[in-house]
Write a protein that holds these residues in place. Sequence first.
Motif, PDB file in Angstrom:
ATOM      1  N   ASP A 173      10.256   5.662  -3.668  1.00 38.34           N
ATOM      2  CA  ASP A 173      11.422   6.003  -2.831  1.00 38.34           C
ATOM      3  C   ASP A 173      11.835   4.991  -1.776  1.00 38.34           C
ATOM      4  OD1 ASP A 173      11.648   8.311  -4.008  1.00 38.34           O
ATOM      5  OD2 ASP A 173      10.992   9.596  -2.322  1.00 38.34           O
ATOM      6  N   ASN A 174      10.852   4.258  -1.242  1.00 42.69           N
ATOM      7  CA  ASN A 174      11.208   3.345  -0.144  1.00 42.69           C
ATOM      8  C   ASN A 174      11.000   1.870  -0.513  1.00 42.69           C
ATOM      9  OD1 ASN A 174       8.447   3.459  -0.045  1.00 42.69           O
ATOM     10  ND2 ASN A 174       8.314   3.524   2.195  1.00 42.69           N
ATOM     11  N   LEU A 175      11.061   1.599  -1.838  1.00 49.22           N
ATOM     12  CA  LEU A 175      11.131   0.201  -2.291  1.00 49.22           C
ATOM     13  C   LEU A 175      12.551  -0.024  -2.804  1.00 49.22           C
ATOM     14  CD1 LEU A 175       9.924  -2.577  -3.037  1.00 49.22           C
ATOM     15  CD2 LEU A 175       9.204  -1.585  -5.223  1.00 49.22           C
ATOM     16  N   TYR A 176      13.255  -0.937  -2.156  1.00 48.00           N
ATOM     17  CA  TYR A 176      14.660  -1.185  -2.509  1.00 48.00           C
ATOM     18  C   TYR A 176      14.770  -2.515  -3.253  1.00 48.00           C
ATOM     19  CZ  TYR A 176      15.656   2.612   0.689  1.00 48.00           C
ATOM     20  OH  TYR A 176      15.696   3.844   1.302  1.00 48.00           O
ATOM     21  N   LEU A 177      15.574  -2.498  -4.307  1.00 46.25           N
ATOM     22  CA  LEU A 177      15.703  -3.683  -5.162  1.00 46.25           C
ATOM     23  C   LEU A 177      17.061  -4.334  -4.981  1.00 46.25           C
ATOM     24  CD1 LEU A 177      14.301  -2.100  -8.479  1.00 46.25           C
ATOM     25  CD2 LEU A 177      13.010  -3.261  -6.648  1.00 46.25           C
ATOM     26  N   VAL A 178      17.041  -5.650  -4.885  1.00 44.89           N
ATOM     27  CA  VAL A 178      18.287  -6.429  -4.929  1.00 44.89           C
ATOM     28  C   VAL A 178      17.935  -7.668  -5.768  1.00 44.89           C
ATOM     29  CG1 VAL A 178      17.863  -7.460  -2.635  1.00 44.89           C
ATOM     30  CG2 VAL A 178      20.191  -7.433  -3.555  1.00 44.89           C
ATOM     31  N   THR A 211       0.847  -1.203   0.000  1.00 41.71           N
ATOM     32  CA  THR A 211       0.000   0.000   0.000  1.00 41.71           C
ATOM     33  C   THR A 211       0.876   1.244   0.000  1.00 41.71           C
ATOM     34  OG1 THR A 211      -1.549  -1.230   1.364  1.00 41.71           O
ATOM     35  CG2 THR A 211      -1.887   1.158   1.235  1.00 41.71           C
ATOM     36  N   ARG A 212       0.602   2.143  -0.945  1.00 47.12           N
ATOM     37  CA  ARG A 212       1.366   3.398  -1.015  1.00 47.12           C
ATOM     38  C   ARG A 212       0.499   4.561  -0.546  1.00 47.12           C
ATOM     39  NH1 ARG A 212       4.544   3.164  -6.767  1.00 47.12           N
ATOM     40  NH2 ARG A 212       5.427   5.091  -5.931  1.00 47.12           N
ATOM     41  N   ASN A 213       1.123   5.556   0.115  1.00 48.50           N
ATOM     42  CA  ASN A 213       0.351   6.726   0.556  1.00 48.50           C
ATOM     43  C   ASN A 213       0.331   7.777  -0.554  1.00 48.50           C
ATOM     44  OD1 ASN A 213       2.789   8.028   0.593  1.00 48.50           O
ATOM     45  ND2 ASN A 213       2.954   8.183   2.827  1.00 48.50           N
ATOM     46  N   GLY A 214      -0.231   8.950  -0.229  1.00 49.79           N
ATOM     47  CA  GLY A 214      -0.388  10.008  -1.227  1.00 49.79           C
ATOM     48  C   GLY A 214       0.936  10.469  -1.819  1.00 49.79           C
ATOM     49  N   SER A 215       2.034  10.345  -1.057  1.00 44.79           N
ATOM     50  CA  SER A 215       3.330  10.765  -1.617  1.00 44.79           C
ATOM     51  C   SER A 215       4.033   9.625  -2.340  1.00 44.79           C
ATOM     52  CB  SER A 215       4.263  11.286  -0.520  1.00 44.79           C
ATOM     53  OG  SER A 215       3.619  11.523   0.676  1.00 44.79           O
ATOM     54  N   GLY A 216       3.352   8.507  -2.436  1.00 43.53           N
ATOM     55  CA  GLY A 216       3.934   7.405  -3.214  1.00 43.53           C
ATOM     56  C   GLY A 216       4.788   6.450  -2.402  1.00 43.53           C
ATOM     57  N   ARG A 217       4.907   6.715  -1.104  1.00 43.00           N
ATOM     58  CA  ARG A 217       5.730   5.811  -0.288  1.00 43.00           C
ATOM     59  C   ARG A 217       4.926   4.596   0.164  1.00 43.00           C
ATOM     60  NH1 ARG A 217      10.479   7.570   1.592  1.00 43.00           N
ATOM     61  NH2 ARG A 217      10.396   6.446   3.562  1.00 43.00           N
ATOM     62  N   ILE A 218       5.594   3.460   0.276  1.00 47.49           N
ATOM     63  CA  ILE A 218       4.918   2.264   0.796  1.00 47.49           C
ATOM     64  C   ILE A 218       4.765   2.428   2.299  1.00 47.49           C
ATOM     65  CG2 ILE A 218       5.063  -0.240   1.103  1.00 47.49           C
ATOM     66  CD1 ILE A 218       6.749  -0.317  -1.476  1.00 47.49           C
ATOM     67  N   VAL A 219       3.544   2.206   2.782  1.00 48.28           N
ATOM     68  CA  VAL A 219       3.303   2.362   4.222  1.00 48.28           C
ATOM     69  C   VAL A 219       2.858   1.049   4.871  1.00 48.28           C
ATOM     70  CG1 VAL A 219       2.849   4.840   4.221  1.00 48.28           C
ATOM     71  CG2 VAL A 219       0.983   3.247   3.711  1.00 48.28           C
ATOM     72  N   ASP A 268       2.526  -2.603   9.068  1.00 43.94           N
ATOM     73  CA  ASP A 268       2.928  -1.215   8.798  1.00 43.94           C
ATOM     74  C   ASP A 268       4.447  -1.175   8.725  1.00 43.94           C
ATOM     75  OD1 ASP A 268       0.310  -0.388   8.870  1.00 43.94           O
ATOM     76  OD2 ASP A 268       0.351   0.043  11.034  1.00 43.94           O
ATOM     77  N   THR A 269       4.958  -0.438   7.748  1.00 42.18           N
ATOM     78  CA  THR A 269       6.414  -0.451   7.572  1.00 42.18           C
ATOM     79  C   THR A 269       6.943   0.868   7.042  1.00 42.18           C
ATOM     80  OG1 THR A 269       8.246  -1.720   6.621  1.00 42.18           O
ATOM     81  CG2 THR A 269       6.371  -1.334   5.181  1.00 42.18           C
ATOM     82  N   GLY A 270       8.238   1.080   7.272  1.00 43.78           N
ATOM     83  CA  GLY A 270       8.894   2.296   6.757  1.00 43.78           C
ATOM     84  C   GLY A 270       9.559   2.061   5.411  1.00 43.78           C
ATOM     85  N   ALA A 271       9.787   0.792   5.060  1.00 44.64           N
ATOM     86  CA  ALA A 271      10.470   0.493   3.790  1.00 44.64           C
ATOM     87  C   ALA A 271      10.267  -0.972   3.447  1.00 44.64           C
ATOM     88  CB  ALA A 271      11.964   0.792   3.909  1.00 44.64           C
ATOM     89  N   VAL A 272      10.467  -1.298   2.168  1.00 46.94           N
ATOM     90  CA  VAL A 272      10.373  -2.690   1.705  1.00 46.94           C
ATOM     91  C   VAL A 272      11.602  -3.008   0.859  1.00 46.94           C
ATOM     92  CG1 VAL A 272       9.089  -4.263   0.179  1.00 46.94           C
ATOM     93  CG2 VAL A 272       7.841  -2.764   1.755  1.00 46.94           C
ATOM     94  N   VAL A 273      12.147  -4.199   1.075  1.00 48.50           N
ATOM     95  CA  VAL A 273      13.218  -4.692   0.201  1.00 48.50           C
ATOM     96  C   VAL A 273      12.637  -5.814  -0.640  1.00 48.50           C
ATOM     97  CG1 VAL A 273      15.440  -5.910   0.106  1.00 48.50           C
ATOM     98  CG2 VAL A 273      15.077  -4.105   1.812  1.00 48.50           C
ATOM     99  N   ASN A 274      12.808  -5.692  -1.945  1.00 52.45           N
ATOM    100  CA  ASN A 274      12.373  -6.750  -2.846  1.00 52.45           C
ATOM    101  C   ASN A 274      13.535  -7.738  -3.008  1.00 52.45           C
ATOM    102  OD1 ASN A 274      11.584  -8.409  -4.936  1.00 52.45           O
ATOM    103  ND2 ASN A 274      10.753  -6.771  -6.212  1.00 52.45           N
ATOM    104  N   VAL A 292      17.255   1.965  -5.113  1.00 53.34           N
ATOM    105  CA  VAL A 292      15.866   2.415  -4.996  1.00 53.34           C
ATOM    106  C   VAL A 292      15.134   2.144  -6.309  1.00 53.34           C
ATOM    107  CG1 VAL A 292      14.408   4.445  -4.633  1.00 53.34           C
ATOM    108  CG2 VAL A 292      16.554   4.219  -3.378  1.00 53.34           C
ATOM    109  N   ALA A 293      13.898   1.650  -6.193  1.00 49.07           N
ATOM    110  CA  ALA A 293      13.091   1.401  -7.392  1.00 49.07           C
ATOM    111  C   ALA A 293      12.679   2.733  -8.008  1.00 49.07           C
ATOM    112  CB  ALA A 293      11.845   0.606  -7.013  1.00 49.07           C
ATOM    113  N   PRO A 294      12.828   2.887  -9.316  1.00 52.94           N
ATOM    114  CA  PRO A 294      12.403   4.134  -9.950  1.00 52.94           C
ATOM    115  C   PRO A 294      10.927   4.402  -9.648  1.00 52.94           C
ATOM    116  CG  PRO A 294      13.637   2.771 -11.504  1.00 52.94           C
ATOM    117  CD  PRO A 294      13.408   1.935 -10.274  1.00 52.94           C
TER     118      PRO A 294
END
Length: 387
Positions: free
Chosen positions: A330-335, A179-187, A197-203, A325-327
């Motif tokens: 901002d708070n979805l990280y890719l590895v 789920t992303r909020n109005g600013s596009g961040r995953i919450v 509830d989370t501050g960031a996600v790693v894929n 960071v995923a294009p």
Amino acid sequence: MRPASVVIVGAGVMGASVAYHLAARGWRDVLMVDRSNGPGRGSTGAATGGFRAQYGTAINVRLSLMARDRFLRFEDEIGGDPGYMPAGYLWLATSHSELDALRAGLEVQRAEGLWEAAEVGVEDVARLNPAVHRDDIIGGVYCPSDGFIAPLQVLSGYLAAARRSGVRVEWNTEVTGLTRNGSGRIVAVATSKGTIDTGAVVNAAGAWAASLAQCAGVQLSVTPLRRQVAATVPCTVLPPGMPMTIFAGDGFHFRVRDGRVLLLWPSPGVPGRPFDIGVDREWLAAVTRMAHRRVSVLRDIVVDAASSWAGLYEMSPDKHALLGVAPGCDNLYLVNGSSGHGVMHAPALGQLLAEIMADGATSSLDVRALRPSRFLEGRPNQAPGLL
Ligand SMILES: Cc1cc2nc3c(=O)[nH]c(=O)nc-3n(C[C@H](O)[C@H](O)[C@H](O)COP(=O)(O)OP(=O)(O)OC[C@H]3O[C@@H](n4cnc5c(N)ncnc54)[C@H](O)[C@@H]3O)c2cc1C
């Protein structure tokens, strides 16, 4: 479910390495979730455990050298034996164009400080692997510090070290939405066991990374590719310390593991079923014929279909990892997208992603070549040829 500062989706070798490195940098409330019921059910458990620094691009050589350093210190730093065994990687050329491609790779490797990699002649091949037929071979390259690692031991080392540092691991937990909020961040992360509830996600979802990214509306160019492994019955016709031996032209390679000879030869996946990991009987027969032609001591050794297996590579378009960071999120990280080299590069990629997440940039290695935005910019890495 309890909130987390970061949810790492996927508890394979990549997720475990990221978790350990984040915790080691002081991150708290790190949670790993995986839909399988225990470690090693994804690609990590299917990997054969090759390790090499002989690549055709500087970034891949550097990742390997960084990882090799970490494998050498693994026991002290992480605990447990990563199984690093420098049995060597021997690449064989049967044509001048193959040999030229191997030589071009050698130049890249030496520029990166891999001095022990060297060109070898047919007489060296006879010494390094006397079992291989040399009729068609005109030369090759060899690196004695390449060799093997033990994928499940690397994974269990990182998982145990992460847990010791306070990381929580939830098995049987499938991520079904982000789920992303109005600013596009995953919450929040929706899972089969509830919402987190989370501050960031790693894929770190391996071959399944694209569908996870899609949950956040992010397009990710990572596709599965079936890789099959034919295992012989237990035998002693080849020595356990034999180098990984690869025909550069068609990718046929063989090694000894756990008392069996493993035969590999790249093949396409099942048409229309990209996640299918069945072993194809015709492929088994074909790779066996190829082994018999090239390694005559194998002619009396039966391939054991029941012990053969397949798994999935996580391919990116240029066969290099995507890190950072995923294009557009901002708070979805890719590895992701290590393209079949993920176990050997996990120590490096886990550390580098933790640096990006903690500091905003890496300090150990310049990883611009792996930035996820390179495909959108139309600037992929030069896809490696034979290496
Ligand atoms: C036959 C074969 C041989 C190989 N040989 C080598 C080798 O010699 N050397 C090498 O370095 N590499 C090798 N590889 C590649 C290596 O296995 C991979 O690069 C590496 O394991 C990738 O690790 P990972 O953690 O990204 O993926 P995985 O180990 O697949 O972990 C991903 C995890 O994500 C979980 N997951 C996915 N989606 C979700 C979701 N929505 N919710 C919850 N969980 C999810 C999965 O259950 C899985 O456990 C080989 C691969 C194969 C198939």
